[in-house]
Design an enzyme around this catalytic site. Structure first.
Site: not given
Ligand code: PIR
Ligand code: CA
Length: 315
Positions: A10, A165, A239
């Site tokens: 995403d 998330f 991440h």
């Molecule tokens: C990162 C993400 C969503 C929210 C935050 N605060 C930070 C996204 C990143 O793309 C990763 O896949 C995952 N979701 C980390 O929570």
């Molecule tokens: Ca992601």
């Protein structure tokens, strides 16, 4: 033999880095990029996947759009981290990589069922597409080599105190994926918060001096600023490429067997990945990532961007 993966993402700043790592590393054969609603709406994450594919010179890899919302819930996005476009920071020209006409869920099923069992699924967004694929054709559970996902955590959340998330957005999908009975690795926040894009890391990437390296640095700089505002991190955790790195080299992180249950009903804990290392709640259904070899990880990331070399027509 390179490892075949389907990257279900995403994009998303760190998803973009995962695409670059998967494309640039010679141990990975990227067989498809599929997109899901998460960090931003599906139209935006799909456009962003095509943008990243275009600047990285990824042709011959289908990009297919999947589910535009979670299985049962309203979509919640993360514009506060990834910006209005989902990939704010660099400016991208019109992408030349097209969107495949197939639905991502169809494509995932098709690729897996036509394979000899040698494809690994690497989800880096909400698990909606993967859960849909399992429900539509449960035979994929036996066909997949393994599933290595970025999501969840056993010590913390980033969206609520309890939930990460990707799991928080679609806990019903995550519950299906964790209980499907396939070899699964959870690369959660406990691990990914060790993969910080520090000034030294950004310097290494920018030192490559290529158009792709410039885009990567611009992405990480935007990500750093939103992470500073929202989460009090000095340097942002990158991440999603951690899950790809685990495919490339399992020794890049230490994992521990556990039973992981996804909370779907908690008043304060919805989307929590309840992780039991002691076998009280159930038998092992996941390898849970605990400790990252930080230097090895960034070596892989820098090497991949270096190998991509010249492409990139960000304008
Ligand atoms: C990162 C993400 C969503 C929210 C935050 N605060 C930070 C996204 C990143 O793309 C990763 O896949 C995952 N979701 C980390 O929570
Ligand atoms: Ca992601």
């Amino acid at each position: 033999m390179p490892r075949k993966i389907i990257l279900d993402c995403d994009p998303g700043h760190d998803d973009a880095m995962a695409i670059l790592l998967a494309h640039g590393n010679p141990e990975i054969e990227l067989v498809a990029i599929t997109t899901v609603a998460g960090n931003q709406t599906l139209d935006k994450t799909s456009l962003n996947a095509r943008r990243v594919a275009t600047i990285a010179g990824i042709d011959n890899v289908p990009v297919a759009a999947g589910c535009d919302r979670p299985l049962t819930r309203e979509l919640k996005t993360a514009g506060y981290i990834h910006g209005e476009s989902g990939l704010d920071g660099p400016s991208f020209g019109e992408p030349t990589v097209p969107l495949d006409p197939r639905h991502a869920v169809e494509m995932i099923i098709e690729l897996l069922m036509q394979s000899s069992g040698d494809i690994t699924l690497v989800p880096t967004g909400p698990l909606t597409n993967i859960a849909m694929a399992v429900r539509k054709d449960p035979r994929i559970v036996e066909k997949v080599q393994e599933i290595i996902l970025m999501g969840g955590a056993y010590t913390r959340g980033n969206t609520t105190p309890a939930a990460e998330f990707n799991i928080y957005v679609d806990p019903e999908a995550a519950a299906i994926v964790f209980m499907a009975g396939w070899p699964l690795t959870m690369v959660g926040l406990d691990l990914t918060h060790q993969a910080l894009a520090t000034p030294a890391v950004l310097q290494r990437i920018s030192g490559l001096g290529t158009p792709v390296s410039r885009v990567a640095v611009q992405l990480m700089e935007f990500f750093r600023e939103t992470y500073r505002r929202n989460s009090g991190f000095d340097s942002p955790p990158v991440h999603d490429p951690c899950a790809v790195a685990r495919v490339i080299d399992p020794t890049v992180m230490h994992c521990v067997d556990a039973f992981v249950a996804v909370e779907t009903r908690g008043e304060f804990s919805s989307g929590m990945t309840v992780t039991d290392f002691s076998g009280r709640l159930g038998p092992t259904n996941a390898q849970v990532a605990t400790k990252l070899d930080v230097d090895r990880f960034w070596d892989l990331m820098v090497d991949a961007i270096e190998r991509i070399g010249a492409p990139a027509r960000a304008s």
